[in-house]
Design a protein around this motif. Sequence first.
Motif, mmCIF file in Angstrom:
data_model
loop_
_atom_site.group_PDB
_atom_site.id
_atom_site.type_symbol
_atom_site.label_atom_id
_atom_site.label_comp_id
_atom_site.label_asym_id
_atom_site.label_seq_id
_atom_site.Cartn_x
_atom_site.Cartn_y
_atom_site.Cartn_z
ATOM 1 N N VAL A 265 0.836 -1.203 0.000
ATOM 2 C CA VAL A 265 0.000 0.000 0.000
ATOM 3 C C VAL A 265 0.867 1.247 0.000
ATOM 4 C CG1 VAL A 265 -1.791 1.291 1.221
ATOM 5 C CG2 VAL A 265 -1.884 -1.205 1.169
ATOM 6 N N GLN A 266 1.982 1.217 0.722
ATOM 7 C CA GLN A 266 2.894 2.350 0.731
ATOM 8 C C GLN A 266 3.454 2.594 -0.667
ATOM 9 O OE1 GLN A 266 3.024 4.022 3.513
ATOM 10 N NE2 GLN A 266 4.418 5.611 2.782
ATOM 11 N N ASP A 267 3.699 1.522 -1.424
ATOM 12 C CA ASP A 267 4.141 1.664 -2.815
ATOM 13 C C ASP A 267 3.131 2.482 -3.614
ATOM 14 O OD1 ASP A 267 6.520 0.244 -2.698
ATOM 15 O OD2 ASP A 267 5.600 -1.665 -3.216
ATOM 16 N N LEU A 268 1.858 2.161 -3.418
ATOM 17 C CA LEU A 268 0.791 2.862 -4.120
ATOM 18 C C LEU A 268 0.794 4.355 -3.780
ATOM 19 C CD1 LEU A 268 -1.973 2.956 -5.693
ATOM 20 C CD2 LEU A 268 -3.049 2.442 -3.493
ATOM 21 N N ILE A 269 0.908 4.663 -2.480
ATOM 22 C CA ILE A 269 0.882 6.054 -2.029
ATOM 23 C C ILE A 269 2.067 6.831 -2.598
ATOM 24 C CG2 ILE A 269 1.054 7.537 -0.001
ATOM 25 C CD1 ILE A 269 -0.399 5.275 1.556
ATOM 26 N N GLU A 270 3.257 6.242 -2.531
ATOM 27 C CA GLU A 270 4.459 6.931 -3.002
ATOM 28 C C GLU A 270 4.426 7.145 -4.515
ATOM 29 O OE1 GLU A 270 7.600 4.495 -1.524
ATOM 30 O OE2 GLU A 270 7.276 5.099 0.570
ATOM 31 N N SER A 271 3.964 6.140 -5.239
ATOM 32 C CA SER A 271 3.869 6.261 -6.688
ATOM 33 C C SER A 271 2.879 7.359 -7.069
ATOM 34 C CB SER A 271 3.443 4.918 -7.287
ATOM 35 O OG SER A 271 3.238 5.024 -8.680
ATOM 36 N N HIS A 272 1.767 7.407 -6.349
ATOM 37 C CA HIS A 272 0.746 8.431 -6.600
ATOM 38 C C HIS A 272 1.327 9.824 -6.355
ATOM 39 C CE1 HIS A 272 -3.429 9.710 -7.067
ATOM 40 N NE2 HIS A 272 -3.274 10.495 -6.015
ATOM 41 N N PHE A 273 2.112 9.972 -5.299
ATOM 42 C CA PHE A 273 2.705 11.266 -4.971
ATOM 43 C C PHE A 273 3.696 11.712 -6.037
ATOM 44 C CE2 PHE A 273 6.191 13.494 -2.523
ATOM 45 C CZ PHE A 273 5.581 14.734 -2.553
ATOM 46 N N THR B 211 1.930 12.890 -9.029
ATOM 47 C CA THR B 211 1.296 14.188 -8.805
ATOM 48 C C THR B 211 2.317 15.315 -8.856
ATOM 49 O OG1 THR B 211 -0.337 13.079 -7.387
ATOM 50 C CG2 THR B 211 -0.261 15.475 -7.292
ATOM 51 N N VAL B 212 3.502 15.101 -8.273
ATOM 52 C CA VAL B 212 4.571 16.118 -8.354
ATOM 53 C C VAL B 212 4.944 16.372 -9.816
ATOM 54 C CG1 VAL B 212 6.972 16.643 -7.813
ATOM 55 C CG2 VAL B 212 5.520 15.617 -6.066
ATOM 56 N N SER B 213 5.094 15.302 -10.568
ATOM 57 C CA SER B 213 5.487 15.429 -11.980
ATOM 58 C C SER B 213 4.459 16.226 -12.776
ATOM 59 C CB SER B 213 5.661 14.047 -12.610
ATOM 60 O OG SER B 213 6.668 13.312 -11.951
ATOM 61 N N GLY B 214 3.206 16.153 -12.363
ATOM 62 C CA GLY B 214 2.146 16.820 -13.099
ATOM 63 C C GLY B 214 1.858 18.247 -12.664
ATOM 64 N N ARG B 215 2.585 18.758 -11.663
ATOM 65 C CA ARG B 215 2.341 20.130 -11.218
ATOM 66 C C ARG B 215 2.769 21.133 -12.295
ATOM 67 N NH1 ARG B 215 -1.367 20.854 -8.142
ATOM 68 N NH2 ARG B 215 -0.579 22.998 -7.951
ATOM 69 N N PRO B 216 2.139 22.314 -12.342
ATOM 70 C CA PRO B 216 2.501 23.327 -13.343
ATOM 71 C C PRO B 216 3.986 23.668 -13.273
ATOM 72 C CG PRO B 216 0.462 23.930 -12.234
ATOM 73 C CD PRO B 216 1.001 22.742 -11.510
ATOM 74 N N PRO B 217 4.637 23.820 -14.396
ATOM 75 C CA PRO B 217 6.096 24.047 -14.414
ATOM 76 C C PRO B 217 6.537 25.333 -13.734
ATOM 77 C CG PRO B 217 5.143 24.370 -16.593
ATOM 78 C CD PRO B 217 4.078 23.752 -15.753
ATOM 79 N N GLY B 218 5.644 26.325 -13.586
ATOM 80 C CA GLY B 218 6.047 27.585 -12.991
ATOM 81 C C GLY B 218 6.138 27.582 -11.483
ATOM 82 N N GLU B 219 5.659 26.519 -10.835
ATOM 83 C CA GLU B 219 5.681 26.464 -9.371
ATOM 84 C C GLU B 219 7.092 26.208 -8.853
ATOM 85 O OE1 GLU B 219 1.226 24.857 -8.162
ATOM 86 O OE2 GLU B 219 2.913 23.449 -8.223
ATOM 87 N N ALA C 213 1.338 19.093 -4.225
ATOM 88 C CA ALA C 213 1.203 17.714 -4.692
ATOM 89 C C ALA C 213 0.798 16.776 -3.566
ATOM 90 C CB ALA C 213 2.503 17.245 -5.336
ATOM 91 N N VAL C 214 1.437 16.914 -2.397
ATOM 92 C CA VAL C 214 1.124 15.990 -1.314
ATOM 93 C C VAL C 214 -0.296 16.221 -0.794
ATOM 94 C CG1 VAL C 214 1.994 17.347 0.666
ATOM 95 C CG2 VAL C 214 2.085 14.850 0.725
ATOM 96 N N LEU C 215 -0.734 17.476 -0.754
ATOM 97 C CA LEU C 215 -2.102 17.741 -0.301
ATOM 98 C C LEU C 215 -3.123 17.278 -1.338
ATOM 99 C CD1 LEU C 215 -1.639 21.260 1.350
ATOM 100 C CD2 LEU C 215 -1.726 19.011 2.461
ATOM 101 N N ASP C 216 -2.820 17.501 -2.620
ATOM 102 C CA ASP C 216 -3.706 17.020 -3.675
ATOM 103 C C ASP C 216 -3.744 15.492 -3.708
ATOM 104 O OD1 ASP C 216 -4.239 19.603 -4.356
ATOM 105 O OD2 ASP C 216 -3.049 19.611 -6.200
ATOM 106 N N ALA C 217 -2.585 14.875 -3.458
ATOM 107 C CA ALA C 217 -2.517 13.411 -3.479
ATOM 108 C C ALA C 217 -3.418 12.813 -2.400
ATOM 109 C CB ALA C 217 -1.075 12.944 -3.293
ATOM 110 N N TRP C 218 -3.416 13.437 -1.203
ATOM 111 C CA TRP C 218 -4.275 12.928 -0.137
ATOM 112 C C TRP C 218 -5.750 13.150 -0.435
ATOM 113 C CZ3 TRP C 218 -3.058 9.152 2.536
ATOM 114 C CH2 TRP C 218 -1.777 8.982 3.071
#
Length: 216
Positions: free
Chosen positions: A70-78, A81-89, A98-103
């Motif tokens: 399950v931890q694998d799933l959470i880390e992969s999801h995070f 999500t980081v990779s998909g954040r807007p490039p200007g951030e 990313a971590v708040l959106d992931a949760w």
Amino acid sequence: MTTEFPAPAPGLRARKKQRTRDELLRAALELFTSQGYEETTVDEISEAVQVSQRTFFRHFSSKEDAAFRVQDLIESHFVTTVSGRPPGEAPLEAMRRAVLDAWNTVGEAIEALVPLELHMRTYQLIESTPSLLATHMRRSADLEEVLARVIAEREGLDVDEDPRPRLVVAAFSGVMRMTGRRWGAGNEATVESIREITAAYLDRFESALAADWHRG
């Protein structure tokens, strides 16, 4: 005359395989958290689902693999999500959001595998079992390296030449470890609770780096 029955449709076979994997995972985590990780054998996990030990090893490479699935799933999801954040951030803001959106979105994925309450008990087990905690720390270091490379790519930097991606990820990971311990030590096994704790710790993070801690 021999009657030949048609082979199960691939979709049915895949669903049966997934169901067996999910049942083995839940049985493993229930046994780990009720009687101890070291005390639980693969035979006991297999017997709980009424399958062979060989079937267990078709789905998991080891007990440890099951403990961290399950931890694998959470880390992969995070990471995704980081990779998909807007490039200007900025890097820290990208990881924070990313971590708040992931949760906001990962809870349903966890519940599809095991009850969130069982995941919480497993996290507490990991934190209190020396062999699992050692693995958890090693995995955290591996995750930091993955994130550092993601951040470096976002910023157009060479991660081996510029230390900043690894530095910012190491600092962020420290906050996440504190968040996880706080959540694991609590009694509220909800996504909302860990999201609230994470947000509170991250809100205090920048002030913790300030030279003067007495300015608000």
